[in-house]
Write an enzyme that holds these catalytic residues in place. Sequence first.
Site, PDB file in Angstrom:
ATOM      1  N   PHE A 258     -19.495 -10.772  -6.124  1.00 11.99           N
ATOM      2  CA  PHE A 258     -19.239 -12.119  -5.626  1.00 11.99           C
ATOM      3  C   PHE A 258     -17.746 -12.385  -5.515  1.00 11.99           C
ATOM      4  O   PHE A 258     -16.982 -12.045  -6.427  1.00 11.99           O
ATOM      5  CB  PHE A 258     -19.833 -13.169  -6.569  1.00 11.99           C
ATOM      6  CG  PHE A 258     -21.326 -13.126  -6.705  1.00 11.99           C
ATOM      7  CD1 PHE A 258     -22.144 -13.865  -5.874  1.00 11.99           C
ATOM      8  CD2 PHE A 258     -21.914 -12.335  -7.690  1.00 11.99           C
ATOM      9  CE1 PHE A 258     -23.519 -13.835  -6.010  1.00 11.99           C
ATOM     10  CE2 PHE A 258     -23.288 -12.294  -7.838  1.00 11.99           C
ATOM     11  CZ  PHE A 258     -24.097 -13.040  -6.988  1.00 11.99           C
ATOM     12  N   ASP A 259     -17.354 -12.986  -4.422  1.00  7.37           N
ATOM     13  CA  ASP A 259     -16.042 -13.621  -4.380  1.00  7.37           C
ATOM     14  C   ASP A 259     -16.162 -14.878  -5.236  1.00  7.37           C
ATOM     15  O   ASP A 259     -17.267 -15.381  -5.458  1.00  7.37           O
ATOM     16  CB  ASP A 259     -15.681 -13.981  -2.938  1.00  7.37           C
ATOM     17  CG  ASP A 259     -14.360 -14.721  -2.860  1.00  7.37           C
ATOM     18  OD1 ASP A 259     -13.404 -14.299  -3.532  1.00  7.37           O
ATOM     19  OD2 ASP A 259     -14.293 -15.731  -2.136  1.00  7.37           O
TER      20      ASP A 259
END
Length: 650
Positions: free
Chosen positions: A344-345
């Site tokens: 995930f960013d």
Amino acid sequence: MTDGNFCSTCLDEIDLDEETEISNKRKNILIITISSFFLTLSILFEFIFLNFEFIFDNFIYSQIFAGFVVLISGFNIIIDGFKNLVRKKITIDLLMSTAAIGSFFIGHGGEGAAAMFLFFLVEYLEEYASDRSKKSITSLMKIAPETAIIKKNGLYEEMHTHDVLKGDIFQLKPGDSMPLDGVIVRGSSSINESSLTGESVPVFKKLGDEVFAGTVNLNGYLEVEVTKTSEQRLLAKIQNIIINARKEKSDIEKFVNRFAKFYTPSVILIAILVIIILPVFFQVPLYDSIYRGLTFLVISCPCALALSTPISIISALTSGAKNGILIKGGKYIEELNNINTFAFDKTGTLTEGILEVKDIISFDGISNDWLEIVAGLETLSEHPISKAIVREAKNRKVEPLNIVGFKSITGKGVSGEFKGQRYYLGNKKLFQELELVVPENTMAPFMQEGKTVVLFGNNKELIGMISLRDKVRDESRKVIDELKNRKIKSLIISGDNQKTVNAIQKNLGIDEIYYELKPDEKQNVIKNYVENGKGIVMVGDGVNDAPALATSNVGIAMGGIGSDISLETADIILMKDNLSDLITLLNISKKTSRNIKENIYLAITIKFLFLILTFFGYMNLWIALGFGDLGVTFIVILNAFRISFIRKFR
């Protein structure tokens, strides 16, 4: 504008001419009705009207009516079968045509007619199943009108959207649908974006906000400057994604298609061998061996097997679209079953990308009256921190004071005067330059929690401190917990500093973190996982995460609405900007994979069993057709439709 006709040229481009479809549907229903009538007569004369004799005996009438059934329902099937044979292609149509016509030569025309009629019915059901997904595209095409009211030299004229250029301004009255993407240059209104996002709650839009084709202006007058032509608008890109997704085949679908090419000619060869072998080695009469060979052809019809994968994929794509998940092809649904890591960013993915005030501290420990001055300063700034502080002031009903002499100090903060006194708001570097003692010990605990700290004071003393943090999405913790339950590893791959990323990791229970990374460094992390055979999904906002999205096994972009790069780079787009849709997506993938396997195993098992029974003479054309072919195909179609009813994860 909203009641006008929609662009027929656009509809033709994706081969969705509704009038032709309705005409074909009526024609097919007529064929089914007439064929059913003659098939009923054929059965009645063969089995019921035993004492009816007029010119010919009952058997002749039965065969004549059966012949009508074959000609009416099987005309195109027979023509296509023999046309392909001339081109040296052996297809399912030829297989069924051979079985139906051959049945008349051994006195079983009624069964051959039933075989042809039921095969036509199966193809009709296949077409119906495919049309369900087409209708979603047709409705998507129609939600944006084909004309716009354009402002020219102070006057308004109606123009086709194909003729509208970037920079043109169109007007919208309450109730109008948005014809093109653009930016509001006059007015404000609530906009219904459910056609694109599936979200039923209207979104308030004001001057400078983006609006999108196909959304509906609810209650205000708007003037909008066009930012994208009709071919470039978000709606057109979504349409292309859906159309191309239906063409994109998964690996298992490609295998089934390759298998079917060899399967059909092999079946015809085996049927011929059955006809030859039974009389020679098992002393079966030639009449019976021909009958068994024709029954073998009918049972071997690979309709159910050929349908097993594409019908499930289409249902999965449709189910995704219903839940605001755009999937660019069946192969990505299949690939998700091999994933064991989600990356995930942080900003805009696990968090909302919106700063919020967490703490307000007065160094005198008494009063927060200085917030009025802070609100006055920040009202004059467009920085994200300023917007967060202004929002907090409004929530606390703090009225901003009138500030004069406002200055923005790049990379440090802002300053302004109130009642002859200059005040400063910014980071510690700003106050160190003013030669004031910065309370490092007071700031440290907040910074260790990943918060951004802003100081306030004048050139003589520090007055207070405000801490802010990017708001974690409400659903993020639940999603990470669900991934853990499924034995899927979670990572954060972020450009933010270590303390901030550490705070998010601790808050959400993320397994592993990477921080202070540039876009190419994010890509390298993903690349290492892929090269080591670890299936990894990258979830990002589709902008600075583009290289990582492209490198991962499956790239998923959050909030596809308004982001061109996400539509182009990602394999899957979550249009509702809701992280919970990841779990819904995994559920769709898992159920689709299981559904395809069920369909294939069912088709192969039943057909293999029926083939054995046919070889030993325990099968006839009626049962072969009703259960071995039509029955299995019908079950496969109904089983695939179940994917459409997957519930959204909450």
